[in-house]
Design a protein around this motif. Sequence first.
Motif, PDB file in Angstrom:
ATOM      1  N   ARG A   1       0.883  -1.150  -0.164  1.00  0.00           N
ATOM      2  CA  ARG A   1       0.044  -0.122   0.060  1.00  0.00           C
ATOM      3  C   ARG A   1       0.944   1.351  -0.104  1.00  0.00           C
ATOM      4  NH1 ARG A   1      -3.358  -1.144   5.124  1.00  0.00           N
ATOM      5  NH2 ARG A   1      -1.172  -1.578   5.870  1.00  0.00           N
ATOM      6  N   TYR A   2       2.112   1.384   0.572  1.00  0.00           N
ATOM      7  CA  TYR A   2       2.996   2.155   0.633  1.00  0.00           C
ATOM      8  C   TYR A   2       4.369   2.112   0.099  1.00  0.00           C
ATOM      9  CZ  TYR A   2      -0.477   2.735   4.448  1.00  0.00           C
ATOM     10  OH  TYR A   2      -1.738   2.861   5.189  1.00  0.00           O
ATOM     11  N   ASP A   3       4.615   0.931  -0.226  1.00  0.00           N
ATOM     12  CA  ASP A   3       5.989   0.502  -0.342  1.00  0.00           C
ATOM     13  C   ASP A   3       5.891   0.326  -2.125  1.00  0.00           C
ATOM     14  OD1 ASP A   3       8.758  -0.015  -0.784  1.00  0.00           O
ATOM     15  OD2 ASP A   3       8.917  -0.938   1.291  1.00  0.00           O
ATOM     16  N   LYS A   4       6.535   1.146  -2.783  1.00  0.00           N
ATOM     17  CA  LYS A   4       6.498   0.942  -4.336  1.00  0.00           C
ATOM     18  C   LYS A   4       7.721  -0.092  -4.776  1.00  0.00           C
ATOM     19  CE  LYS A   4       9.004   5.336  -5.280  1.00  0.00           C
ATOM     20  NZ  LYS A   4       8.823   6.546  -5.780  1.00  0.00           N
ATOM     21  N   ARG A   5       8.816  -0.362  -3.838  1.00  0.00           N
ATOM     22  CA  ARG A   5       9.576  -1.640  -4.111  1.00  0.00           C
ATOM     23  C   ARG A   5       8.731  -2.720  -4.366  1.00  0.00           C
ATOM     24  NH1 ARG A   5      13.493  -0.258   0.969  1.00  0.00           N
ATOM     25  NH2 ARG A   5      11.571  -0.071   1.950  1.00  0.00           N
ATOM     26  N   TRP A   6       7.700  -2.872  -3.995  1.00  0.00           N
ATOM     27  CA  TRP A   6       6.988  -4.182  -4.409  1.00  0.00           C
ATOM     28  C   TRP A   6       6.956  -4.454  -5.743  1.00  0.00           C
ATOM     29  CZ3 TRP A   6       5.600  -8.892  -2.798  1.00  0.00           C
ATOM     30  CH2 TRP A   6       4.545  -9.403  -3.364  1.00  0.00           C
ATOM     31  N   GLU A   7       6.261  -3.573  -6.568  1.00  0.00           N
ATOM     32  CA  GLU A   7       6.154  -3.806  -7.888  1.00  0.00           C
ATOM     33  C   GLU A   7       7.350  -3.674  -8.660  1.00  0.00           C
ATOM     34  OE1 GLU A   7       4.429   0.552  -7.751  1.00  0.00           O
ATOM     35  OE2 GLU A   7       4.556  -1.246  -6.378  1.00  0.00           O
ATOM     36  N   ASN A   8       8.353  -2.782  -8.128  1.00  0.00           N
ATOM     37  CA  ASN A   8       9.769  -2.652  -8.686  1.00  0.00           C
ATOM     38  C   ASN A   8      10.517  -3.840  -8.490  1.00  0.00           C
ATOM     39  OD1 ASN A   8      10.068   0.030 -10.251  1.00  0.00           O
ATOM     40  ND2 ASN A   8       8.838   0.603  -8.565  1.00  0.00           N
TER      41      ASN A   8
ATOM     42  N   ALA B   1      17.920   4.227  12.438  1.00  0.00           N
ATOM     43  CA  ALA B   1      16.604   4.451  11.879  1.00  0.00           C
ATOM     44  C   ALA B   1      16.580   5.506  10.912  1.00  0.00           C
ATOM     45  CB  ALA B   1      15.609   4.916  12.860  1.00  0.00           C
ATOM     46  N   GLU B   2      17.631   6.760  11.120  1.00  0.00           N
ATOM     47  CA  GLU B   2      17.798   7.639  10.370  1.00  0.00           C
ATOM     48  C   GLU B   2      18.255   7.274   8.840  1.00  0.00           C
ATOM     49  OE1 GLU B   2      20.254  10.812  11.841  1.00  0.00           O
ATOM     50  OE2 GLU B   2      19.326  10.810  13.736  1.00  0.00           O
ATOM     51  N   TYR B   3      19.277   6.269   8.855  1.00  0.00           N
ATOM     52  CA  TYR B   3      19.982   5.800   7.530  1.00  0.00           C
ATOM     53  C   TYR B   3      18.724   4.872   6.749  1.00  0.00           C
ATOM     54  CZ  TYR B   3      24.723   7.084   9.100  1.00  0.00           C
ATOM     55  OH  TYR B   3      25.503   7.898   9.225  1.00  0.00           O
ATOM     56  N   LEU B   4      17.809   3.931   7.664  1.00  0.00           N
ATOM     57  CA  LEU B   4      16.891   3.309   6.958  1.00  0.00           C
ATOM     58  C   LEU B   4      15.833   4.166   6.500  1.00  0.00           C
ATOM     59  CD1 LEU B   4      16.485   0.406   9.477  1.00  0.00           C
ATOM     60  CD2 LEU B   4      17.836   0.534   7.243  1.00  0.00           C
ATOM     61  N   ASN B   5      15.521   5.126   7.211  1.00  0.00           N
ATOM     62  CA  ASN B   5      14.353   6.122   6.638  1.00  0.00           C
ATOM     63  C   ASN B   5      14.804   6.793   5.260  1.00  0.00           C
ATOM     64  OD1 ASN B   5      12.701   5.635   8.825  1.00  0.00           O
ATOM     65  ND2 ASN B   5      13.421   7.376   9.904  1.00  0.00           N
ATOM     66  N   VAL B   6      15.892   7.088   4.875  1.00  0.00           N
ATOM     67  CA  VAL B   6      16.581   7.622   3.613  1.00  0.00           C
ATOM     68  C   VAL B   6      16.109   6.718   2.546  1.00  0.00           C
ATOM     69  CG1 VAL B   6      18.330   8.242   2.172  1.00  0.00           C
ATOM     70  CG2 VAL B   6      18.527   8.938   4.577  1.00  0.00           C
ATOM     71  N   LEU B   7      15.992   5.324   2.859  1.00  0.00           N
ATOM     72  CA  LEU B   7      15.729   4.368   1.776  1.00  0.00           C
ATOM     73  C   LEU B   7      13.942   4.237   1.781  1.00  0.00           C
ATOM     74  CD1 LEU B   7      18.245   1.421   2.546  1.00  0.00           C
ATOM     75  CD2 LEU B   7      18.297   3.485   0.995  1.00  0.00           C
ATOM     76  N   ARG B   8      13.345   4.358   3.042  1.00  0.00           N
ATOM     77  CA  ARG B   8      12.051   4.332   3.033  1.00  0.00           C
ATOM     78  C   ARG B   8      11.276   5.290   2.565  1.00  0.00           C
ATOM     79  NH1 ARG B   8      10.956  -0.131   7.227  1.00  0.00           N
ATOM     80  NH2 ARG B   8       9.072   0.876   7.771  1.00  0.00           N
TER      81      ARG B   8
ATOM     82  N   LEU C   1      10.501   5.448  10.743  1.00  0.00           N
ATOM     83  CA  LEU C   1      10.942   4.700  11.870  1.00  0.00           C
ATOM     84  C   LEU C   1      11.665   5.668  12.935  1.00  0.00           C
ATOM     85  CD1 LEU C   1      12.838   1.526  10.508  1.00  0.00           C
ATOM     86  CD2 LEU C   1      10.633   1.638  11.485  1.00  0.00           C
ATOM     87  N   THR C   2      11.452   5.456  14.263  1.00  0.00           N
ATOM     88  CA  THR C   2      11.891   6.394  15.149  1.00  0.00           C
ATOM     89  C   THR C   2      13.173   5.689  15.792  1.00  0.00           C
ATOM     90  OG1 THR C   2      10.399   5.453  16.924  1.00  0.00           O
ATOM     91  CG2 THR C   2       9.914   7.400  15.721  1.00  0.00           C
ATOM     92  N   THR C   3      13.167   4.244  15.738  1.00  0.00           N
ATOM     93  CA  THR C   3      14.246   3.552  16.310  1.00  0.00           C
ATOM     94  C   THR C   3      14.248   2.297  15.483  1.00  0.00           C
ATOM     95  OG1 THR C   3      15.461   2.616  18.066  1.00  0.00           O
ATOM     96  CG2 THR C   3      13.103   2.358  18.089  1.00  0.00           C
ATOM     97  N   ALA C   4      15.243   1.452  15.331  1.00  0.00           N
ATOM     98  CA  ALA C   4      15.504   0.454  14.600  1.00  0.00           C
ATOM     99  C   ALA C   4      16.194  -0.738  15.298  1.00  0.00           C
ATOM    100  CB  ALA C   4      16.269   0.559  13.331  1.00  0.00           C
ATOM    101  N   THR C   5      15.456  -1.961  15.312  1.00  0.00           N
ATOM    102  CA  THR C   5      15.884  -3.276  16.030  1.00  0.00           C
ATOM    103  C   THR C   5      16.664  -3.815  14.818  1.00  0.00           C
ATOM    104  OG1 THR C   5      14.114  -4.430  15.398  1.00  0.00           O
ATOM    105  CG2 THR C   5      14.006  -3.041  17.487  1.00  0.00           C
TER     106      THR C   5
END
Length: 343
Positions: free
Chosen positions: A33-40, A245-252, A268-272
Amino acid sequence: IYPVGSKQNYFYGRVNNNFYAPSKYLVDCFDARYDKRWENSFTTAFSLFSMVQAGWRTYNDKNATITLTENLCAKYGIDAKFAGKKIYPYVDVDAINLGSNGGNQYVASVWPKGEYSGDVNKLVKVKNPYVNPYPLAEDEDRFIVYLSKEYLSDAEKAKRGYICVNIDDLFAADGKYKETFIDAQQTNTYTLFPSLNKFNFNFEGGFYGSNLQCKTGDMFIMRMAEVYLIAAEAEERLGNGAKAAEYLNVLRKRACRNEVDFEANMKLTTATEDDVLDEYARELCGEFTRWALLKRHKAFETRLPKYNPRAAVSFSQKNYLRPISYTFLNQIENSAEYGTNGY
């Protein structure tokens, strides 16, 4: 139904022996619904094709444009009101001959929705014809099979004049693909799966002559997204979840289908550790990095039973080690500095 794996499929290509299907875990990693990497990353809507440009198959050829009969509708669970309706080709495939060094190049262009003239001047060049419109519209008439990420009820399927299969229905409770019928009509729809499209190149120069099994596009060795993932992984290992999370948020944020959805649904506010491993899966699926990642985290024992029970059954500690030849090892003159690492 025109078989996707047919010997004469100039659009999708051909594989003689092995197919790779994404695991339930990988499918569930994506919120399409939100992530266009699905169809890509995956083709989930499959079409017929014409070859008007090449002069090999007309727009109205029986293998390009088909009419839904009452029998077809009954067999594949399409609502009976669509009997008599046509499903048109999504693309037209050319055959450009580059001579002895290149052979034929089967480059595809898209027929615009609602354009039924068969006039090649109306074709549209797109970056990647395997990236289909998402979500597939109810009134779409250029696709014959749709694997839906969102679960469609029988009433919702009845609004669509094409075969609809819920991806979740392809999996058994243990996460394995089902090996038997998933519909009352006992069709072979249970053999379907989302198809990785990252390396199914479609451009002039991307085809290995007339060999429908080979493409010659470049494989990814490393790209900037992986740098962000490595940085996020390092920060999470150091206990800096917020920085990770900051680094992951660039991609997201880049992947978010609509910018307005990012804050509420993808940020994300924090990443596990799980967040990092899941983001690697979404971003780098099919890019041959997973084994090294799970080895770094010593994560096979924890992740496989949860997400890939079929692989977990045959896992052993030796799978952490992959063969390295003595010829290679003996060239490392300072090997004592590193130890054996288990080898």
